[in-house]
Scaffold this active site. Structure first.
Site, short mmCIF file in Angstrom:
data_model
loop_
_atom_site.label_atom_id
_atom_site.label_comp_id
_atom_site.label_asym_id
_atom_site.label_seq_id
_atom_site.Cartn_x
_atom_site.Cartn_y
_atom_site.Cartn_z
N CYS A 163 0.87 -1.17 0.00
CA CYS A 163 0.00 0.00 0.00
C CYS A 163 0.91 1.22 0.00
O CYS A 163 1.58 1.50 0.99
CB CYS A 163 -0.90 0.01 1.23
SG CYS A 163 -1.98 1.47 1.31
N GLU B 97 -3.62 0.95 -6.51
CA GLU B 97 -2.62 -0.05 -6.91
C GLU B 97 -2.49 0.02 -8.41
O GLU B 97 -3.40 0.46 -9.12
CB GLU B 97 -3.04 -1.45 -6.43
CG GLU B 97 -1.94 -2.47 -6.49
CD GLU B 97 -0.68 -2.00 -5.78
OE1 GLU B 97 0.24 -1.52 -6.48
OE2 GLU B 97 -0.62 -2.10 -4.54
#
Length: 252
Positions: free
Chosen positions: A2, A118
């Protein structure tokens, strides 16, 4: 992993959402749709209140929203640059790695987010996606925190890291790792400063996985200088071939 996320609510609203007292003191970011490492972010903690002499009261726990630098700096670090490499902590090794095991035992937090970004990689091409709850409610990312004390006379630094786990279901199509998102019924156990029994909490929740959706978004998110709400809107573009602008970002 992340390395970027979005957070639309300001600290006051987050404190209400997480039933916490806002102690960010104006230091944490407000609405920000491109949160990057090294920024000061809001995080939720449960701690025993201390009296004037600093002695904690073990009979009481208070929940607060605090400002923390994203990128965990262990108490033994020589300087805060160590945190640039510790924006994520793998769930599988939390209790073993020296940088994280003390925090995993008693200094756990929740990091509020609307969703995370992402990038789907195909050769040199990178296409950004945004993952969030389909109904728009905030995510509670599992985190750890530490206090680092620099040279005498300087204020201590509180820093944090996002716990990650293996992706599951459709999310594996984008990346093999994802932040550990905790459902509401695990919040109290995760934040409990007196419990080290967290193994079951590190298992991704089927309820959470079923509720998370993903959508392709604008490549504008690649640049940390872009901050607007348009970054999380669905957008279908040709994937970019240049690298991300990783200023202030060092994902693991």
């Amino acid at each position: 992993m992340c390395g970027r996320y979005a957070l639309a609510k300001d600290p006051a609203d987050l404190a209400e959402e997480f039933d916490a007292r806002d102690e960010t003191g104006g230091e944490a970011i407000g609405p920000e749709y491109n949160v990057a490492p090294t920024l000061t972010i809001p995080a939720v903690v449960d701690r025993h209140p201390r009296d004037g002499s600093g002695t904690p009261d073990p009979s009481t726990v208070e929940r607060s929203l605090r400002a923390m630098r994203w990128g965990l700096v262990p108490s033994w670090a020589k300087d805060l640059s160590v945190g640039n490499k510790m924006i994520n902590a793998r769930a599988e090794s939390l209790t073993e790695k020296p940088a994280f095991r003390r925090a995993a035992a008693s200094r756990r937090c929740l990091i509020p987010a609307d969703g995370w970004f992402e990038w789907l990689r195909d050769g040199k091409q990178k296409t950004p996606y945004f993952m969030s709850y389909d109904d728009g409610r905030p995510l509670a990312l599992a985190g750890l925190w530490e206090t680092w004390r620099p040279a005498k006379g300087e204020a201590p630094l509180i820093s944090t890291t996002v716990v990650t786990t293996a992706s599951a279901g459709p999310l594996t199509e984008i990346h093999h790792r994802m932040p550990l998102v905790l459902p509401r019924d695990r919040w109290q156990a995760w934040l409990d400063p007196d419990s080290e029994a967290i193994d079951e909490l590190l298992v991704p929740s089927d309820e959470v996985l079923a509720a998370i959706g993903m959508r392709q978004v604008s490549s504008k998110v690649n640049n940390v200088r872009n901050h607007g709400a348009e970054l999380i809107e669905e957008a279908h573009e040709e994937p970019e071939q240049q690298g991300l602008d990783l200023e202030a970002v060092n994902p693991s």
